[in-house]
Design a protein around this motif. Structure first.
Motif, PDB file in Angstrom:
ATOM      1  N   UNK A  96       0.819  -1.210   0.000  1.00 60.11           N
ATOM      2  CA  UNK A  96       0.000   0.000   0.000  1.00 60.11           C
ATOM      3  C   UNK A  96       0.851   1.257   0.000  1.00 60.11           C
ATOM      4  N   UNK A  97       1.936   1.254   0.776  1.00 59.01           N
ATOM      5  CA  UNK A  97       2.818   2.418   0.815  1.00 59.01           C
ATOM      6  C   UNK A  97       3.503   2.633  -0.530  1.00 59.01           C
ATOM      7  N   UNK A  98       3.881   1.550  -1.200  1.00 57.30           N
ATOM      8  CA  UNK A  98       4.509   1.675  -2.516  1.00 57.30           C
ATOM      9  C   UNK A  98       3.509   2.187  -3.550  1.00 57.30           C
ATOM     10  N   UNK A  99       2.267   1.726  -3.470  1.00 54.39           N
ATOM     11  CA  UNK A  99       1.240   2.236  -4.385  1.00 54.39           C
ATOM     12  C   UNK A  99       1.058   3.743  -4.205  1.00 54.39           C
ATOM     13  N   UNK A 100       1.052   4.178  -2.963  1.00 51.45           N
ATOM     14  CA  UNK A 100       0.887   5.601  -2.673  1.00 51.45           C
ATOM     15  C   UNK A 100       2.073   6.407  -3.198  1.00 51.45           C
ATOM     16  N   UNK A 101       3.285   5.874  -2.990  1.00 51.93           N
ATOM     17  CA  UNK A 101       4.494   6.597  -3.380  1.00 51.93           C
ATOM     18  C   UNK A 101       4.648   6.663  -4.891  1.00 51.93           C
TER      19      UNK A 101
END
Length: 348
Positions: free
Chosen positions: A267-272
């Motif tokens: 999820x954090x990678x998708x956001x970034x």
């Protein structure tokens, strides 16, 4: 359990709200939440018989039919009558809860539409680029156009357990429910696989992974990731057909802390990398070497319906161009999207 007074009432734009849901119980939950004066919630499974002029074959065909029905809000379909009677000047905000994401939905301002780049990675023939960019280990795969060399290409990725092949029509929307996925062992693809011309369909071939099918899913907000409990996908191989039967999802009984960490990282990678906001899920196989992803869904999925009701929440995602209102009810850390799980476990 009453949901009136939830922050979503403050996050939505003022004025009338038109909600189109797949199911009648979802529509009832929205109607109860927002009230009949402010909200009209319509259910696609209440469609008149004349609107279903052909049998629907598989989940993808059903989703395509739903999107076609929603496009009729422009005045050409059966949804236009009740919608225009409730909102004759077309000023109501339009909400389309997951998994509905049609390319056309009439002239009303839509709240929570996904960005095209997010849906793009639902294509099974391009998602491996997402795993590589995010640093998520994946299985070897080969992507190509047409089906003339399936046996030869499958032999390259086969690790001794077989081959899985995903078909994706070029330029079409995402598939669902295991549609367009084939598998085989022994070198020769199933005879039932359709032959297609190069340039019309794209295929991805990868090894048949032995293990437990698992779905990770969560919610990406501006300041944090909310992992939901992982689910085991009941996915049964059909040897005679070379296809899979997707039979639902059940809770995983083992320790899920590692899954939560993986969901948070994804999820954090998708956001970034994509500026992603909202619900997402990642399907994969829990192998002896850990979780290996196979598919990405830029939305909440039906597996969420089995989650505890205290996890019910609004899906906070949109862009300013789509008319979202900055979130205040959840700390102001996200844009409001048009997805909600209804009260007491009713999926929205």
């Amino acid at each position: 359990m009453s949901r009136r007074g939830l922050p979503i009432n403050r996050l939505l734009p003022s004025g009338k709200v038109l909600v189109v849901c797949g199911r009648a119980d979802d529509a009832a939950a929205w109607q109860d939440l927002l009230g009949p004066t402010r909200c009209l919630a319509l259910a696609l499974d209440d469609a008149p018989p004349a609107a279903r002029r052909r049998p629907l074959r598989g989940a993808s065909d059903h989703l395509s039919w739903q999107h076609h029905a929603i496009s009729g809000l422009d005045g050409s379909g059966w949804l236009a009558g009740p919608a225009d009677a409730f909102d004759p000047d077309s000023t109501a905000a339009l909400l389309l809860p997951d998994p509905l994401d049609p390319p056309h939905s009439g002239a009303r301002r839509r709240i929570g539409a996904r960005q095209p780049a997010w849906q793009f990675f639902e294509d099974k023939t391009v998602v491996d680029a997402l795993w590589d960019a995010a640093g998520v280990p994946r299985a070897q795969s080969i992507v190509g156009d047409g089906t003339a060399d399936l046996a030869r290409l499958g032999a390259i990725v086969d690790q001794g357990t077989g081959v899985v092949c995903s078909y994706q029509p070029i330029g079409a929307g995402p598939s669902a429910g295991g549609d367009g996925i084939w598998w085989w062992r022994g070198g020769l693809p199933p005879e039932a696989i359709p032959t297609v011309e190069p340039g019309t369909w794209r295929v991805r071939l990868m090894p048949f992974l032995e293990g437990v099918p698992v779905r990770l899913h969560g919610l990406t907000l501006t300041t944090r990731i909310v992992p939901f409990p992982p689910m085991e996908l009941v996915t049964l191989p059909r040897p005679a057909r070379g296809t899979f039967l997707c039979a639902g999802a059940v809770p995983i009984l083992d320790d899920t802390a590692e899954f939560a960490e993986q969901t948070d990282r994804i999820g954090a990678s998708l956001r970034e990398r994509l500026g992603y906001r909202g619900g997402f899920s990642v399907d994969g196989i829990l192998t002896v070497n850990g979780f290996i992803p196979t598919d990405f869904n830029a939305r909440l999925t039906s597996a969420m319906e089995a989650a505890p009701s205290d996890l019910s929440c609004s899906d906070l995602v949109t862009t300013p161009a789509e008319g979202g209102q900055e979130g205040s009810g959840l700390g102001g850390d996200a844009w409001l999207g048009g997805h909600l799980l209804g009260a007491d476990g009713d999926g929205g």
